[in-house]
Design an enzyme around this catalytic site. Structure first.
Site, PDB file in Angstrom:
ATOM      1  N   SER A  61      27.039 -22.517 -11.419  1.00 42.50           N
ATOM      2  CA  SER A  61      27.102 -23.085 -12.768  1.00 42.50           C
ATOM      3  C   SER A  61      25.950 -22.584 -13.611  1.00 42.50           C
ATOM      4  O   SER A  61      24.917 -22.175 -13.102  1.00 42.50           O
ATOM      5  CB  SER A  61      27.038 -24.610 -12.681  1.00 42.50           C
ATOM      6  OG  SER A  61      25.773 -24.970 -12.159  1.00 42.50           O
ATOM      7  N   LYS A  62      26.160 -22.653 -14.913  1.00 40.55           N
ATOM      8  CA  LYS A  62      25.157 -22.228 -15.885  1.00 40.55           C
ATOM      9  C   LYS A  62      23.867 -23.012 -15.725  1.00 40.55           C
ATOM     10  O   LYS A  62      22.799 -22.496 -16.013  1.00 40.55           O
ATOM     11  CB  LYS A  62      25.704 -22.481 -17.294  1.00 40.55           C
ATOM     12  CG  LYS A  62      26.286 -21.249 -17.923  1.00 40.55           C
ATOM     13  CD  LYS A  62      26.571 -21.519 -19.373  1.00 40.55           C
ATOM     14  CE  LYS A  62      27.250 -20.313 -19.961  1.00 40.55           C
ATOM     15  NZ  LYS A  62      27.999 -20.568 -21.134  1.00 40.55           N
ATOM     16  N   ARG A  63      24.008 -24.279 -15.327  1.00 41.45           N
ATOM     17  CA  ARG A  63      22.827 -25.135 -15.217  1.00 41.45           C
ATOM     18  C   ARG A  63      21.780 -24.530 -14.290  1.00 41.45           C
ATOM     19  O   ARG A  63      20.602 -24.741 -14.452  1.00 41.45           O
ATOM     20  CB  ARG A  63      23.225 -26.532 -14.719  1.00 41.45           C
ATOM     21  CG  ARG A  63      23.308 -27.554 -15.825  1.00 41.45           C
ATOM     22  CD  ARG A  63      23.677 -28.908 -15.283  1.00 41.45           C
ATOM     23  NE  ARG A  63      24.806 -28.846 -14.360  1.00 41.45           N
ATOM     24  CZ  ARG A  63      24.750 -29.161 -13.083  1.00 41.45           C
ATOM     25  NH1 ARG A  63      23.629 -29.581 -12.558  1.00 41.45           N
ATOM     26  NH2 ARG A  63      25.823 -29.077 -12.321  1.00 41.45           N
ATOM     27  N   GLN A  64      22.232 -23.798 -13.278  1.00 38.30           N
ATOM     28  CA  GLN A  64      21.266 -23.268 -12.304  1.00 38.30           C
ATOM     29  C   GLN A  64      20.957 -21.793 -12.534  1.00 38.30           C
ATOM     30  O   GLN A  64      20.464 -21.109 -11.649  1.00 38.30           O
ATOM     31  CB  GLN A  64      21.772 -23.521 -10.884  1.00 38.30           C
ATOM     32  CG  GLN A  64      21.934 -25.003 -10.617  1.00 38.30           C
ATOM     33  CD  GLN A  64      21.989 -25.336  -9.146  1.00 38.30           C
ATOM     34  OE1 GLN A  64      21.512 -24.609  -8.301  1.00 38.30           O
ATOM     35  NE2 GLN A  64      22.591 -26.467  -8.833  1.00 38.30           N
ATOM     36  N   GLY A  65      21.252 -21.280 -13.716  1.00 36.03           N
ATOM     37  CA  GLY A  65      20.924 -19.880 -14.011  1.00 36.03           C
ATOM     38  C   GLY A  65      22.067 -19.202 -14.724  1.00 36.03           C
ATOM     39  O   GLY A  65      23.099 -19.817 -14.979  1.00 36.03           O
TER      40      GLY A  65
END
Ligand code: GLU
Length: 476
Positions: A254-258
Site C-alpha cells: 500500500s501507498k501508506r508504507q511507501g
C-alpha cells in the site's frame, strides 16, 4: 490448445503504472519473448467514471522506460484491434445479447435501493452477501416491455447454482471454488457499458489470448469467466494467477508504507534495470541462488512453475541494495548521464566532463539511489563548510605543517605517477602515522575525516586543484 503464445497486459488506466502492474507486464513480456509469442497491451477503459487525463500516455511511457515493449496495442494496430475497450462497445453488446438469447444471461431491474436492502438483510443474518437471483426467471416479454418503456436495467449472468467450479492454474494447480460463493455477475451496466468480466472474456477470445496472466485478486472471478467461455462454446485460455505483493509486515502493498508507482521510483533515482531485476524476483525464483539477473538471462530461465503462490514481500531495503549494485556496476558513462539532471537542478557547473566522470566514478560507490549523488559530490565543486571543531584541527600547528609539506610534494608530482605510491611516500616522509596524516588531508580536500582514499581525491582535483584546496586552509 492455442498454438501460438499470445499474452496480454490489460490495465485500467488509473494514471500511473503500479509496481504490481509492472510485474504482470514483465512476466507477460518474459514469457512471450521466451516462447517466441506476442505480448499485447490492451487498455481496459470501460469504467468512464474512472477516466484520468493522460493516463494511457503515462502508462505507455513508463513501460517504454522500463524496456518492456509490446508487439500489439495502442499505436501498433493489427487485425485484432482496436486495443481500447471503449472502442469495442458494439462487440460486447452483440455478445451480451447472444448470452440472453441462449438463456445464459437475463435482464435485471433491481434498483440500487433494493440491492442495498438485500445486502443489509443478508449481513444481518450473517450470510455471505450475494445477489438473490430475483430476476433470474422473470418472463422475457415483461422484461422487453419494461425496457421498451425506458426502464433502467442491467444484464446478469445466470451462473450455475450447484456444485463446485474447478479449474487448473499453472502456478496453483487445481483450484476449487464453491458455487455458493459466486454471484450472478452483472455483465452489462445500465449505461450500456460492459463490465470487466464480459469485456475480458470477449477480448481474450477474439485476440486469441493463450495464457491469461493476472493478479491473484482475480481468482474468484475465474469461474464466471470460464462459464462464459462455455456458454459461447469457446476454448478457454490457460490461467496464471500471480501472487500478491506484500509490505514487509505482510499486509497488501500500500501507498501508506511507501511508493507504489513506478514513476515515483524512477524519480528517486532507481535505475530501470535494477527495478526490473528486483520485480523479476517478486514471485519467481531462479534455479541457482542468484540475485542479479539481466533481462536476457531471465528470458532464458523464466518459468511459471518457479513462481511461488505465497505472497511476495516488496523489500525496499533489498531494492536499495540492488539499485546500489547496478549504480556501481553499470557503465560509468551511463550513470554519469543519468546523474546529470541532479547537478543541473542544483546549479553545479559540470562542464569539465573529465572531472565530472572522475567525480561520478568515486561518488557512485557511496549511493544506493541516484538522487543521493549530490550529497556525495558537491564537495568536489564547492569548498566544504567545516565545523568549528574541524577548522581547529586544520589550524593546529601540525596540520599547517602537513599542508605545507603536501603542497610542496604535489607541486613536484607527475599525475601519471602511481598516486597510491606517491601518497605512501608522503606519509613516510612526513613521519606521521595513519590518521594523523589522513584526517587533516581528507578534511582539507573533502570536508570530512572519513571518505574516499586520498589518491582518489588527488586524482579528482588534479595537481592544481589539489594544491588550491590545500592552500585554502593555510593560515596566512
Ligand atoms: N483491468 C484489470 C486490472 O486492471 C485486468 C485484469 C486481467 O488481467 O484480467 O486489474
Amino acid at each position: 490448445m492455442h498454438n501460438e503464445v499470445r499474452v496480454r497486459f490489460a490495465p485500467s488506466p488509473t494514471g500511473y503504472l503500479h509496481v504490481g502492474g509492472l510485474r504482470t507486464a514483465l512476466y507477460d513480456y518474459l514469457f512471450a519473448k521466451q516462447q517466441k509469442g506476442k505480448f499485447i497491451l490492451r487498455i481496459e477503459d470501460t469504467d468512464q467514471s474512472r477516466y484520468v487525463e493522460g493516463a494511457v500516455e503515462n502508462l505507455i511511457n513508463s513501460l517504454k522506460t522500463m524496456g518492456i515493449d509490446f508487439d500489439e496495442g495502442p499505436g501498433i494496430d493489427t487485425e485484432y484491434g482496436p486495443y481500447f475497450q471503449s472502442q469495442r462497445l458494439n462487440i460486447y453488446k452483440k455478445y451480451a445479447e447472444e448470452l440472453i438469447q441462449k438463456g445464459f444471461a437475463y435482464y435485471c431491474f433491481a434498483t440500487k435501493e433494493e440491492l442495498d436492502e438485500m445486502r443489509e438483510k443478508q449481513m444481518a443474518q450473517k450470510q455471505h452477501p450475494k445477489y438473490d437471483g430475483r430476476y433470474r426467471n422473470y418472463p422475457m416479454e415483461k422484461a422487453l416491455e419494461r425496457i421498451a418503456n425506458g426502464e433502467e436495467h442491467v444484464i446478469r449472468l445466470k451462473m450455475p447454482q450447484e456444485g463446485v467450479f474447478t479449474f487448473k492454474d499453472i502456478i496453483r494447480g487445481q483450484v476449487d471454488i464453491d458455487s455458493s460463493l459466486v454471484d450472478d455477475q452483472v455483465i452489462m451496466k445500465s449505461d450500456g457499458f460492459p463490465t470487466y468480466h464480459l469485456a475480458v472474456v470477449v477480448d481474450d477470445h477474439l485476440m486469441k489470448i493463450s495464457h491469461v496472466i493476472r493478479g491473484e485478486e482475480w481468482i474468484s472471478s475465474t469461474p464466471k469467466h470460464i462459464f462464459m467461455y462455455q456458454c459461447f462454446g469457446w476454448e478457454t485460455p490457460q490461467w496464471v494467477h500471480l501472487p500478491l505483493i506484500l509490505n514487509p509486515d505482510r499486509s497488501k502493498l500500500s501507498k501508506r508504507q511507501g511508493d507504489v508507482a513506478v514513476e515515483d521510483y524512477l524519480a528517486k533515482g532507481y535505475l530501470p534495470e535494477a527495478l526490473i531485476n528486483f520485480i523479476t524476483l517478486l514471485g519467481w525464483h531462479p534455479v541457482a541462488d542468484e540475485e542479479i539477473f539481466t533481462i536476457d538471462k531471465t528470458i532464458k530461465e523464466f518459468s511459471f512453475e518457479r513462481v511461488n503462490k505465497a505472497g511476495a514481500v516488496f523489500d525496499r531495503e533489498k531494492l536499495d541494495w540492488m539499485n546500489g549494485w547496478y549504480i556501481r556496476n553499470s557503465p560509468l558513462s551511463e550513470i554519469a548521464e543519468a546523474c546529470r539532471k541532479y547537478f543541473t537542478s542544483n546549479d553545479i557547473d559540470i562542464s569539465d566532463n573529465e572531472k565530472y566522470l572522475r567525480v561520478i566514478e568515486v561518488a557512485r560507490e557511496y549511493i544506493s539511489r541516484l538522487d543521493q549523488i549530490i550529497e556525495h559530490s558537491e564537495m568536489y565543486y564547492k569548498l566544504p563548510d567545516l565545523s568549528e571543531e574541524n577548522r581547529a584541527i586544520l589550524q593546529s600547528e601540525n596540520a599547517q605543517k602537513l599542508l605545507n609539506f603536501l603542497i610542496e610534494q604535489i607541486s613536484k608530482l607527475d599525475l601519471s605517477d602511481d598516486l597510491v605510491q606517491f601518497v605512501k611516500g608522503c606519509i613516510k616522509e612526513s613521519g606521521l602515522k595513519g590518521k594523523d596524516f589522513y584526517h587533516p588531508v581528507r578534511l582539507a580536500l573533502y570536508g570530512n575525516t572519513s571518505g574516499p582514499d586520498i589518491p582518489k581525491l588527488i586524482n579528482i582535483f588534479g595537481k592544481e586543484g589539489t594544491v588550491n584546496r590545500l592552500q585554502n586552509w593555510l593560515e596566512s
